[in-house]
Design an enzyme around this catalytic site. Structure first.
Site, PDB file in Angstrom:
ATOM      1  N   LEU A   6      64.701 -11.090 -42.957  1.00  0.00           N
ATOM      2  CA  LEU A   6      64.279 -12.124 -42.002  1.00  0.00           C
ATOM      3  C   LEU A   6      63.427 -11.511 -40.886  1.00  0.00           C
ATOM      4  CD1 LEU A   6      67.592 -14.151 -41.663  1.00  0.00           C
ATOM      5  CD2 LEU A   6      65.723 -14.420 -43.317  1.00  0.00           C
ATOM      6  N   ALA A   8      60.891 -13.669 -39.079  1.00  0.00           N
ATOM      7  CA  ALA A   8      60.026 -14.754 -38.603  1.00  0.00           C
ATOM      8  C   ALA A   8      60.300 -15.131 -37.157  1.00  0.00           C
ATOM      9  CB  ALA A   8      60.224 -15.985 -39.484  1.00  0.00           C
ATOM     10  N   GLN A  78      57.723 -19.148 -42.772  1.00  0.00           N
ATOM     11  CA  GLN A  78      58.573 -20.147 -42.111  1.00  0.00           C
ATOM     12  C   GLN A  78      57.769 -20.670 -40.923  1.00  0.00           C
ATOM     13  OE1 GLN A  78      61.890 -18.730 -39.861  1.00  0.00           O
ATOM     14  NE2 GLN A  78      63.094 -20.590 -40.142  1.00  0.00           N
ATOM     15  N   GLY A 136      79.517 -13.575 -33.151  1.00  0.00           N
ATOM     16  CA  GLY A 136      80.130 -14.349 -34.224  1.00  0.00           C
ATOM     17  C   GLY A 136      81.261 -13.492 -34.787  1.00  0.00           C
ATOM     18  N   HIS A 313      49.907  11.711 -12.507  1.00  0.00           N
ATOM     19  CA  HIS A 313      50.632  12.893 -12.006  1.00  0.00           C
ATOM     20  C   HIS A 313      51.739  12.555 -10.988  1.00  0.00           C
ATOM     21  CE1 HIS A 313      46.995  12.410  -9.511  1.00  0.00           C
ATOM     22  NE2 HIS A 313      47.771  12.756  -8.520  1.00  0.00           N
TER      23      HIS A 313
END
Ligand code: TTP
Length: 398
Positions: A6, A8, A78, A136, A313
């Site tokens: 995946l 997208a 997608q 989850g 610098h």
């Protein structure tokens, strides 16, 4: 095993770094983020990759071409990023009627764990954490010495286990008919609903992963680089002054230049066309992208400088991510530690979020320019093209 990767998503939590490029193409050590997942998948047994692309897909297609690590690559577009189940559905016409793996293109997996997942099909990759309530979480059951997932719950107040869902799955062939899920509470079509169905209809093993990193927010990009730079083997090919001191696992690519008095402590990767010094100090884990320039007496620690980024610098850059062509004026100093020693916070989609890190510097989108002697406070995010005036102390995002 046919594998859907995946890639997208819009990567909105990674802004401003994803303002003009897809998250899967953000640099992690010597390759784009999604190339790490793709390589791990192929080592684990992916016979074919179907990349689901959408947001800014052209660079992804260009990088992966039609073959990657010896396996064929196909693409599914997608058009609306409506969720992970919708993304797999976009790829379903390209799947044969066997089982299929799904991996997130924005996560890092350790190869051994992923191989175990592929061998255990149907299976879900799990990871043990101390704060499961933020993820989850899997319901699990032990049978005959194996752990099986029996369901999943999003960000529960009272987590049923400390094993979280990594978003790495091997689904049985029938799951291709289960992709048509309804909208979740957050309005997306989610693969977790397909996982729930798979758990109801079959025995889904919960395979514990030894190491896993979801790369969703800027500090996780830094952590991804810490992981992958740590795996590099020392190789010094560039033009290195005899008076430079290169310590530990450092890669200096051909075409990079290290001047006199420079000290580099690994892990570090200095890409082709980058120049360092004289008298600069680079500390791990640091990556200097193609053509990056680190000037005289600059210290860079645990940072990612993308291609063409320049630090003038007498500057200090710590625990920071600098996008392409960022230009720090001389004497720019980054703060990376709070006086109260609390974890540094960063605004993600407008919300102040703990990085969980005691040390974190700044995030600069492409083309940021600081005036000389700018001070940047810990956790500040500067969007692409933003600038500061000489001597300014920047305490807020802009
Ligand atoms: P997320 O990290 O949930 O989404 P995202 O990458 O768009 O990031 P953000 O939330 O910051 O906007 O996605 C998990 C994986 O699934 C990631 O690899 C992207 C992919 N994905 C898709 O391919 N299509 C989609 O519609 C969504 C939501 C995600």
């Amino acid at each position: 095993m046919q594998t859907v990767l995946l890639a997208a998503g819009e990567g909105t939590r990674m802004r401003p770094l994803t303002a003009r490029r897809p998250k899967p193409m953000l640099p992690v050590a010597d390759r784009p983020l999604a190339a790490h997942a793709a390589e791990s998948a192929v080592s684990a047994g992916a016979s074919r990759l179907v990349l689901v692309v959408g947001y800014e897909s052209e660079p992804v297609r260009e990088y992966f071409g039609d073959e990657f690590a010896g396996v064929p690559v196909e693409y599914a577009e997608q058009t609306d990023q409506r969720g992970t189940a919708d993304a797999v559905r976009a790829a379903s016409s390209q799947l044969d009627d066997g089982p299929f793996a799904v991996l997130n293109g924005d996560a890092l997996y350790d190869e051994r764990s992923l191989s175990t997942l592929y061998d255990a099909a149907p299976a879900v990759g799990s990871y043990r954490v101390e704060n499961p309530e933020n993820y989850g979480v899997l319901y699990t059951e032990s049978r005959g010495g194996d752990t099986f997932a029996t369901g999943v719950i999003e960000k529960p107040a009272d987590p049923p286990s400390d094993l979280i869902n990594t978003g790495a799955y091997v689904f049985p062939a029938e799951a291709q008919a289960w992709l048509d899920v309804g909208e979740s509470e957050r309005g997306e079509l989610e693969l977790t609903d397909v996982l729930t169905r798979a758990c109801e209809e079959s025995d889904v093993r919960a395979v514990p992963f030894d190491r896993w990193l979801d790369v969703g927010r800027p500090w996780e990009l830094l952590e991804a680089n810490e992981w992958k730079l740590g795996e590099l083997e020392r190789e010094l090919l560039g033009d290195i002054h005899a008076d430079a001191d290169i310590r530990g696992s450092v890669v200096v690519e051909e075409g990079a230049e290290i001047d006199a008095g420079v000290v580099i402590e690994g892990p570090a990767l200095i890409r082709s066309g980058a120049t360092v010094g004289p008298n600069a100090y680079i500390r791990g884990a640091t990556m200097l992208g193609d053509g990056a320039k680190v000037g005289h007496a600059v210290e860079v620690k645990n940072s990612l400088l993308m291609a063409g980024a320049t630090v003038g610098h007498l500057s200090y850059v710590g625990d920071s991510v600098l996008g392409r062509d960022v230009n720090f004026g001389a004497g720019t100093n980054v703060a990376n530690l709070r006086h109260d020693d609390e974890p540094v916070r960063v605004r993600v989609k407008g919300e102040s979020t703990s990085t969980g890190r005691r040390k974190f510097g700044v995030v600069c989108g492409d083309g940021v320019k600081t005036g000389i002697d700018t001070n940047l406070n810990a956790g500040v995010v500067l969007s692409g093209g933003a600038s500061t005036t000489p001597g300014e102390s920047v305490l807020r995002d802009r």
